[in-house]
Design a protein around this motif. Sequence first.
Motif, PDB file in Angstrom:
ATOM      1  N   ASP A 293       2.752 -11.520  -0.095  1.00 36.48           N
ATOM      2  CA  ASP A 293       3.261 -10.157   0.078  1.00 36.48           C
ATOM      3  C   ASP A 293       3.383  -9.408  -1.246  1.00 36.48           C
ATOM      4  N   ALA A 294       3.904 -10.076  -2.274  1.00 36.50           N
ATOM      5  CA  ALA A 294       4.086  -9.419  -3.567  1.00 36.50           C
ATOM      6  C   ALA A 294       2.735  -9.019  -4.160  1.00 36.50           C
ATOM      7  N   PHE A 295       1.768  -9.914  -4.057  1.00 38.07           N
ATOM      8  CA  PHE A 295       0.434  -9.619  -4.589  1.00 38.07           C
ATOM      9  C   PHE A 295      -0.192  -8.467  -3.814  1.00 38.07           C
ATOM     10  N   PHE A 296      -0.048  -8.499  -2.497  1.00 36.81           N
ATOM     11  CA  PHE A 296      -0.599  -7.439  -1.658  1.00 36.81           C
ATOM     12  C   PHE A 296       0.008  -6.089  -2.048  1.00 36.81           C
ATOM     13  N   GLU A 297       1.312  -6.038  -2.194  1.00 38.28           N
ATOM     14  CA  GLU A 297       1.974  -4.771  -2.512  1.00 38.28           C
ATOM     15  C   GLU A 297       1.584  -4.258  -3.895  1.00 38.28           C
ATOM     16  N   GLU A 298       1.294  -5.176  -4.812  1.00 38.61           N
ATOM     17  CA  GLU A 298       0.875  -4.779  -6.156  1.00 38.61           C
ATOM     18  C   GLU A 298      -0.523  -4.170  -6.138  1.00 38.61           C
ATOM     19  N   ARG A 299      -1.383  -4.689  -5.254  1.00 37.38           N
ATOM     20  CA  ARG A 299      -2.793  -4.304  -5.264  1.00 37.38           C
ATOM     21  C   ARG A 299      -3.183  -3.270  -4.221  1.00 37.38           C
ATOM     22  N   VAL A 300      -2.365  -3.119  -3.185  1.00 35.01           N
ATOM     23  CA  VAL A 300      -2.756  -2.274  -2.058  1.00 35.01           C
ATOM     24  C   VAL A 300      -1.680  -1.233  -1.770  1.00 35.01           C
ATOM     25  N   GLU A 301      -2.080   0.020  -1.782  1.00 34.43           N
ATOM     26  CA  GLU A 301      -1.218   1.114  -1.331  1.00 34.43           C
ATOM     27  C   GLU A 301      -1.436   1.254   0.176  1.00 34.43           C
ATOM     28  N   PHE A 302      -0.386   1.030   0.943  1.00 32.77           N
ATOM     29  CA  PHE A 302      -0.507   0.981   2.401  1.00 32.77           C
ATOM     30  C   PHE A 302       0.193   2.191   3.001  1.00 32.77           C
ATOM     31  N   ILE A 303      -0.581   3.191   3.367  1.00 31.23           N
ATOM     32  CA  ILE A 303      -0.048   4.436   3.918  1.00 31.23           C
ATOM     33  C   ILE A 303      -0.086   4.367   5.449  1.00 31.23           C
ATOM     34  N   GLY A 304       1.029   4.696   6.062  1.00 29.07           N
ATOM     35  CA  GLY A 304       1.084   4.714   7.526  1.00 29.07           C
ATOM     36  C   GLY A 304       1.394   3.371   8.149  1.00 29.07           C
ATOM     37  N   ARG A 305       1.865   2.428   7.335  1.00 33.14           N
ATOM     38  CA  ARG A 305       2.201   1.106   7.860  1.00 33.14           C
ATOM     39  C   ARG A 305       3.204   1.201   9.008  1.00 33.14           C
ATOM     40  N   GLU A 306       4.109   2.156   8.893  1.00 32.85           N
ATOM     41  CA  GLU A 306       5.164   2.291   9.902  1.00 32.85           C
ATOM     42  C   GLU A 306       4.599   2.621  11.283  1.00 32.85           C
ATOM     43  N   LYS A 307       3.407   3.209  11.339  1.00 30.66           N
ATOM     44  CA  LYS A 307       2.799   3.528  12.634  1.00 30.66           C
ATOM     45  C   LYS A 307       2.434   2.254  13.393  1.00 30.66           C
ATOM     46  N   LEU A 308       1.920   1.266  12.672  1.00 32.74           N
ATOM     47  CA  LEU A 308       1.579  -0.005  13.312  1.00 32.74           C
ATOM     48  C   LEU A 308       2.840  -0.785  13.662  1.00 32.74           C
TER      49      LEU A 308
ATOM     50  N   ARG B  21     -11.348   2.144  -2.253  1.00 35.66           N
ATOM     51  CA  ARG B  21     -11.190   1.456  -3.533  1.00 35.66           C
ATOM     52  C   ARG B  21     -10.652   2.467  -4.542  1.00 35.66           C
ATOM     53  N   LEU B  22      -9.555   2.138  -5.189  1.00 26.79           N
ATOM     54  CA  LEU B  22      -8.951   3.040  -6.161  1.00 26.79           C
ATOM     55  C   LEU B  22      -9.531   2.807  -7.551  1.00 26.79           C
ATOM     56  N   GLU B  23      -9.414   1.583  -8.032  1.00 33.35           N
ATOM     57  CA  GLU B  23      -9.974   1.220  -9.333  1.00 33.35           C
ATOM     58  C   GLU B  23     -10.051  -0.303  -9.383  1.00 33.35           C
ATOM     59  N   GLY B  24     -11.242  -0.815  -9.681  1.00 31.39           N
ATOM     60  CA  GLY B  24     -11.384  -2.261  -9.705  1.00 31.39           C
ATOM     61  C   GLY B  24     -11.005  -2.870  -8.364  1.00 31.39           C
ATOM     62  N   ALA B  25     -10.159  -3.893  -8.417  1.00 27.92           N
ATOM     63  CA  ALA B  25      -9.736  -4.595  -7.202  1.00 27.92           C
ATOM     64  C   ALA B  25      -8.381  -4.086  -6.723  1.00 27.92           C
ATOM     65  N   ARG B  26      -8.251  -2.781  -6.628  1.00 21.63           N
ATOM     66  CA  ARG B  26      -7.046  -2.130  -6.101  1.00 21.63           C
ATOM     67  C   ARG B  26      -7.470  -1.138  -5.027  1.00 21.63           C
ATOM     68  N   PHE B  27      -6.646  -1.018  -3.987  1.00 17.25           N
ATOM     69  CA  PHE B  27      -7.100  -0.318  -2.787  1.00 17.25           C
ATOM     70  C   PHE B  27      -6.009   0.539  -2.159  1.00 17.25           C
ATOM     71  N   ARG B  28      -6.483   1.442  -1.299  1.00 13.73           N
ATOM     72  CA  ARG B  28      -5.574   2.225  -0.466  1.00 13.73           C
ATOM     73  C   ARG B  28      -5.989   2.037   0.993  1.00 13.73           C
ATOM     74  N   ILE B  29      -5.036   1.613   1.800  1.00 14.28           N
ATOM     75  CA  ILE B  29      -5.220   1.537   3.257  1.00 14.28           C
ATOM     76  C   ILE B  29      -4.445   2.693   3.864  1.00 14.28           C
ATOM     77  N   GLU B  30      -5.066   3.392   4.795  1.00 14.34           N
ATOM     78  CA  GLU B  30      -4.338   4.474   5.472  1.00 14.34           C
ATOM     79  C   GLU B  30      -4.545   4.380   6.983  1.00 14.34           C
ATOM     80  N   ILE B  31      -3.432   4.402   7.698  1.00 10.71           N
ATOM     81  CA  ILE B  31      -3.450   4.476   9.160  1.00 10.71           C
ATOM     82  C   ILE B  31      -3.342   5.953   9.535  1.00 10.71           C
ATOM     83  N   HIS B  32      -4.374   6.481  10.149  1.00 13.52           N
ATOM     84  CA  HIS B  32      -4.419   7.908  10.471  1.00 13.52           C
ATOM     85  C   HIS B  32      -3.833   8.173  11.858  1.00 13.52           C
TER      86      HIS B  32
END
Length: 309
Positions: free
Chosen positions: A102-117, A245-256
Amino acid sequence: MIEAQRNASFLTRAGWHAEALAWDAYNAWYRAKGLDGASDAGGELLQRLGPLTSTHKIARINMQRCFPEAAEPEIDRLLRGMWDNFGRLAGEMPHMHLFEDDAFFEERVEFIGREKLEAARDAKQPLVIISTHSANWEISGTAISKTGLPCYITYRPANNPLIDERILAARADYGIKLMTAKGGDGAKELLQTLKRGETVALMNDQKMNDGVEAPFFGHPSMTAPGPTKLAMRFNCPLVPLSVRRLEGARFRIEIHDPIELSANPDKPAAIIETVTRINQWIESEIRKAPEQWFWVHRRWAKDVYRDKS
């Protein structure tokens, strides 16, 4: 799959084992580099090798068809970016298990809209989630699993059953434990999943010869109607998920927000209208970062590629 292994010839099985050894070597090579080093190395390698492949021409034709206003230098830039992204994905795959933390995921991934799921999970509301082959699309399954939402994800089994077993085991290591193969049996499993009130997730951005015709970047394109039909049959939200992909191995996930299902009383027309809305969403996401979409599949009829070969 087990029956296929039993019925395979000695030479076929020997070939499978040789390919599996190469697969293991690839994983070991990139694991030794660490995530960021592997991502960089994979990007550099594919920028060199990708343009030498036959699929490079397919990607160029696709880009020219979708962006007719783009000059050749811009197309060349996008092609380099596409190979860089796909190479990075290849380098990152042996490290995907890291994202289960979880800590690694949160450091590397911006998760937008998680609350919808999470809201759908709490309400026991089934969803039909759709996504695309963009950035590192494997991250999307991990993100869904983080919410605790029961979700079956479709996949195409590898031709080599030994490699397929390795891929499934690796995906389980980074949170994707509920997988169903594409095809007749997989379709039945998706139906049973939604009947139980659970969620399914599918890619919806590739050509399907026996699909329905809907515009894609202004051109008629055969498109899979499966996600639309499932959402209509079970009257559940059709939810798009994007990966960037934001930069390198960093990402943004968005639930629309859900794509509105057509209310047209003519069911075939309603399906085409909804599929068209899905294609419009996919187009809008591709335009935001064209180099991150996987352009090498033949999205249109064969003559589109034959005429320009």
